[in-house]
Scaffold this active site. Structure first.
Site, short mmCIF file in Angstrom:
data_model
loop_
_atom_site.label_atom_id
_atom_site.label_comp_id
_atom_site.label_asym_id
_atom_site.label_seq_id
_atom_site.Cartn_x
_atom_site.Cartn_y
_atom_site.Cartn_z
N GLY A 6 -5.66 -2.73 -1.31
CA GLY A 6 -5.31 -2.10 0.00
C GLY A 6 -5.28 -0.53 -0.14
O GLY A 6 -5.98 -0.01 0.84
N GLN A 7 -4.50 -0.17 -1.01
CA GLN A 7 -4.29 1.28 -0.93
C GLN A 7 -5.27 2.13 -2.02
O GLN A 7 -5.87 1.47 -2.81
CB GLN A 7 -2.77 1.87 -1.57
CG GLN A 7 -1.78 1.18 -0.60
CD GLN A 7 -0.36 1.14 -1.24
OE1 GLN A 7 0.24 2.38 -0.99
NE2 GLN A 7 0.10 0.52 -2.14
N MET B 73 -4.73 -9.24 1.63
CA MET B 73 -2.97 -9.82 1.73
C MET B 73 -2.86 -11.31 2.49
O MET B 73 -1.75 -11.92 2.19
CB MET B 73 -2.39 -8.94 2.86
CG MET B 73 -2.29 -7.36 2.22
SD MET B 73 -1.52 -7.65 0.56
CE MET B 73 -2.98 -6.80 -0.37
N CYS C 181 2.08 -5.70 -2.25
CA CYS C 181 0.44 -5.69 -1.68
C CYS C 181 -0.37 -6.30 -2.80
O CYS C 181 -0.82 -7.29 -2.74
CB CYS C 181 0.20 -4.10 -1.60
SG CYS C 181 -1.47 -3.69 -1.33
N MET C 182 -0.56 -5.83 -4.09
CA MET C 182 -1.29 -6.42 -5.15
C MET C 182 -0.87 -7.16 -6.31
O MET C 182 -1.50 -7.73 -7.22
CB MET C 182 -2.22 -5.21 -5.68
CG MET C 182 -2.96 -4.41 -4.72
SD MET C 182 -4.17 -5.33 -3.53
CE MET C 182 -5.28 -6.01 -4.78
N LYS D 69 -10.97 6.50 10.91
CA LYS D 69 -9.64 6.99 10.23
C LYS D 69 -10.23 8.05 9.12
O LYS D 69 -9.56 9.04 9.17
CB LYS D 69 -8.89 5.94 9.35
CG LYS D 69 -7.86 4.91 10.26
CD LYS D 69 -7.17 4.07 9.32
CE LYS D 69 -7.97 3.11 8.36
NZ LYS D 69 -9.01 2.19 8.77
#
Ligand SMILES: Nc1nc2c(c(=O)[nH]1)N[C@H]1C(S)=C(S)[C@@H](COP(=O)(O)OP(=O)(O)OC[C@H]3O[C@@H](n4cnc5c(=O)[nH]c(N)nc54)[C@H](O)[C@@H]3O)O[C@H]1N2
Ligand SMILES: Nc1nc2c(c(=O)[nH]1)N[C@H]1C(S)=C(S)[C@@H](COP(=O)(O)OP(=O)(O)OC[C@H]3O[C@@H](n4cnc5c(=O)[nH]c(N)nc54)[C@H](O)[C@@H]3O)O[C@H]1N2
Ligand code: SF4
Ligand SMILES: [Mo]
Length: 751
Positions: free
Chosen positions: A373-374, A336, A168-169, A79
């Site tokens: 995650g991000q 997650m 998410c977090m 990616k």
């Protein structure tokens, strides 16, 4: 294209060979592409936060390669390596758009901004500040989130400031804050290289943090005695390199983790010297308890009882607990599978419990470590306080002292900040659906695909009596369909700013090229919005993101987050610095809460550890009982549906679907069915399978494999044409308010 077709084919071949061993594709630095110059940056995608070098030729980005000086040592996953064509995609929005007669039509910046401001002002005049809000992202720059949050909280006195990190977090934040008193991990990536046991629970690291997984695999290769335990209901690629893969009934982690603690105390594998000095035991009612009380609490979690609840054989729980405790350095990694649960905060607490119980903390290789995650959920949203209950650098809205401190720093009159926390994400989108929220500014997130129980929230977005202003790069993002105004931002390396990744590492995303058409850096859009809204110009005196960074450093300085020493000049020179970092000559911090490592601890402090987030300097072992999912399978809906990611796509697919190689590897969503269930239902690979939950139903093609355990089906959520979130449930953790994306009940039948 960042790499030539020939190179690509070579790498893909390598990639599939690696994948067969469970090792993700990774590409080393050093492609010899002719460029005019390289600009240092950070990958656009995951919270691993790999450093990249962006190659520019004739004012265009022509290639990227890994930054050899950053933690990724020059490697990028597929990616990251294939990011370039996204910048030039034909779907780029390059001018402001206003919806007229149902159709988005080009407009000038002035026209678009005037409309946005008129709608916000009108809503505030009629219904008060509680009727407006901001919904942001862990993919926005630190400066962007800090600014948006400041404009709403300090400028408009509106605390409806949220963002996708709530999806998410939030549970990880809740876990750290309740256990240690402060958010963010205590360890860092370096711990991977020193750990002798890697306990991976609810994280598909190989697909979601590929370059960290590469580091994990390298650790195992360097020392075959290193044990890898993967606790995941699915046999993922991550599980394939594990010494032990432990599948189980989804949603029963609390029982398993308490069961491991039970074994540890029964077999006296705990570190008494550590926990007697550094730990407070606390029950669910926040009452102080003793170690003996804890042992008693754990009596309910014998491995045999855990087996009944979770399906994990009693001996497996015993074995895991032993390896965890007896290893010389154990590192837990989670994501997650733990956070997206109605007991996400508790699950986070229970992982930290195991570390505090065994003393596997604050030593190289020994730490609990949440994977973010991000790329900028930590640096941007968590640290700057971009959620409805927070103020910058760990301060809380409900605490008067914190508000007063921020009022001083922001030059506001004392007691002028709004003391009431705003609406959290699910409450915010519910308020929109109920007609209570009238105007919303959305930045760098695609909620029309990423929220759970989508039918409900999309209906809310479609209401005619509310107004959505969306700052978005691509015209085919689902949320564009619901926007009344779309504002075009500069994308990724078209503007400068800071990302902070999973290990508290801040790094600069350099500006490599100018944005196309009328696209503008988001900080300029936000300042313009603030001034037109009548916010005091003294609150937003910024020309660019560097001005904001300077203020943000000062705001962090009086707190244990302290990154005063992370100057813009250093960020340009160095490839990322980990906070706390109080002075310009400080190298950054590897391990928190340990004397000699963490600059927040005085050098002459009498003990080795100091959990200064807690008043007594002790971290907390919480007594958290087992509780199952919000929607357990039953006779009518007998399967568990879980959702998640695949290696080659990013979230809602707006970016990775534009890269031919990535799109081809996963062109559409599918349902993963276990071989055993497939056999029972006569389902073969490629057959159409109907999934039906209490919310909606949809048909997917089957992929029959040994990945899911019987009773479980998995659907990835990248596909905008097959919106699995119409089926998921929006039950939330009552502490963190994070939705339980990972579990709902479904019917499964051959269509
Ligand atoms: N390729 C790729 N990488 C990404 C992203 C992406 O979109 N694509 N997104 C990034 C973001 S924002 C995030 S948050 C991370 C997510 O990263 P991960 O959390 O690693 O990925 P997921 O696929 O969401 O889910 C992880 C695992 O949880 C397991 N699971 C499901 N239910 C349970 C349970 O009850 N208990 C346990 N222990 N496990 C369970 C699933 O089987 C799955 O393997 O990835 C980041 N990296
Ligand atoms: N079923 C299910 N749903 C989930 C999850 C799950 O595991 N299962 N995971 C949840 C999690 S962990 C997360 S983090 C969320 C993520 O959910 P989202 O944040 O909604 O997903 P993205 O696709 O990352 O959305 C980013 C949007 O920003 C746009 N964009 C890209 N670059 C820029 C930019 O520079 N500026 C601006 N303004 N826009 C830009 C992209 O085109 C895209 O539309 O989803 C949640 N939803
Ligand atoms: S591991 Fe994550 S940050 Fe690193 S190159 Fe891949 S997507 Fe980018
Ligand atoms: Mo996420």
């Amino acid at each position: 294209m960042g790499i030539s077709r020939r190179e690509f084919l070579k790498y893909t071949a390598a990639s599939s060979a690696f994948m067969a061993m469970g090792v993700p594709f990774a590409m080393a630095a050093g492609q010899n592409k002719q460029v005019d110059h390289w600009v240092k940056g950070v990958c656009r995608f995951c919270g691993t936060g790999c450093g990249v070098m962006v190659g520019v030729k004739n004012k265009k980005v022509v290639t990227v390669k890994g930054d050899p000086n950053n933690h990724n040592a020059g490697f990028l996953c597929l990616k990251g390596a294939l990011m370039v064509p996204i910048i030039y995609a034909k779907e780029r929005i390059t001018q402001p758009l206003i919806r007229k007669n149902g159709k988005l039509t080009p407009a000038s910046w002035d026209e678009a901004m005037e409309l946005v401001v008129a709608k916000f002002k009108d809503a505030i005049a009629k219904y008060g500040v509680k009727s407006v809000g901001y919904y942001g992202s862990g993919q926005a720059l630190t400066e962007e989130t800090y600014l948006a949050s400041k404009i709403f909280k300090a400028g408009l006195k509106c605390n409806n400031v949220e963002g996708n990190p709530r999806l998410c977090m939030a549970s990880a934040v809740g876990g750290y804050v309740t256990t240690f008193g402060k958010d963010e991990p205590c360890g860092s990536y370096d711990d991977i290289d020193a750990a002798t046991c890697l306990f991976i629970i609810g994280s598909n690291t190989s697909e979601c943090h590929p370059i960290l997984f590469k580091r994990i695999a390298a650790r195992k290769q360097a020392d075959p005695n290193v044990k890898i335990i993967v606790v995941d209901p699915r046999r993922t690629n991550t599980a394939r390199i594990a010494d032990m893969h432990v599948p189980f009934k989804p949603g029963t982690d609390l029982a398993i983790l308490n069961g491991m603690a039970h074994v540890i105390v029964q077999e006296e594998l705990d570190d008494y010297r550590f926990h007697s000095k550094y730990v407070t035991f606390m029950d669910n009612n926040k009452q102080k308890k003793t170690f003996e009380d804890y042992v008693k609490f754990l009596e309910d979690y014998t491995p045999e009882k855990v087996e009944q609840l979770s399906g994990v054989p009693a001996d497996t729980t015993r074995k895991m607990a032993k390896i965890f405790a007896e290893s010389s350095a154990t590192m837990s990694l989670w994501c997650m599978g733990i956070n997206q649960r109605i007991r996400g905060v508790w699950a986070n607490n229970l992982i930290s419990n195991l570390h505090l119980l065994t003393g596997h903390i604050g030593k190289p290789g020994a730490t609990p470590f949440s994977l973010t995650g991000q790329p900028n959920a930590c640096g941007g949203v968590r640290d700057t306080g971009g959620l409805c209950h927070m103020l910058p650098a760990g301060r809380l809205i409900k605490k008067k002292a914190h508000r007063n401190e921020m009022e001083k720093l922001w030059g506001l009159p004392q007691d002028s900040l709004n003391p009431k926390p705003g609406l959290h994400t699910i409450a915010m989108w519910s308020a929109l659906a109920e007609g209570k929220l009238k105007a919303l500014l959305v930045l760098c997130t695609n909620p029309a695909q990423s929220l759970p129980n989508l039918d409900k929230y999309r209906q809310g977005m479609a209401r005619k009596d509310n107004f959505i202003a969306l700052i978005e790069t691509f015209s085919d993002a689902e949320t564009v369909k619901y926007a009344d105004v779309v504002l075009p931002p500069a994308y990724w390396c078209e503007r400068e700013g800071v990302f902070g990744c999973s290990e508290r590492r801040y790094a600069l995303v350099g500006k490599a090229i100018d944005p196309p058409g009328q696209c503008k850096p988001t900080v300029n859009i936000l300042v313009d919005f603030a001034l037109r809204m009548g916010v005091d110009p003294k609150l937003v005196p910024y020309k660019n993101s560097a001005d904001i960074w300077k203020e943000w450093r000062a705001v962090s300085r009086p707190t244990p987050y302290n990154f005063w020493g992370i100057t813009r000049e250093r960020l340009r020179r160095e490839s990322g610095i980990r906070w706390p970092c109080p002075t310009e000559d400080h190298p950054g911090t590897r391990i928190r809460y340990v004397r000699g490592e963490d600059p927040n601890i005085p050098k002459d402090y009498k003990k080795k550890y100091f959990f200064y987030g807690k008043p007594d300097g002790r971290a907390v072992i919480w007594f958290r009982p087992y509780k199952g999912a919000a929607e357990e399978p039953d006779q009518t809906y007998p399967f568990v549906l879980t959702t998640g990611r695949v290696i080659d796509h990013w979230h809602t697919g707006t970016m990775t679907m534009k890269v031919p190689e990535l799109r081809r590897s996963f062109p559409k969503a599918y349902v993963e069915v276990s071989t055993e269930d497939a056999k029972k239902m006569g389902i073969h690979n490629g057959d159409n399978v109907l999934l039906e939950t209490r919310r909606d139903k949809m048909v997917f093609q089957a992929r029959v494999s040994d990945v899911c355990r019987p009773g479980l089906v998995f659907v990835p959520w990248f596909d905008a044409h097959l919106l699995i979130n119409k089926l998921t449930k929006d039950a939330i953790d009552k502490g963190s308010k994070q939705p339980e994306f990972k579990i709902c009940a479904t019917k499964v039948s051959k269509a």
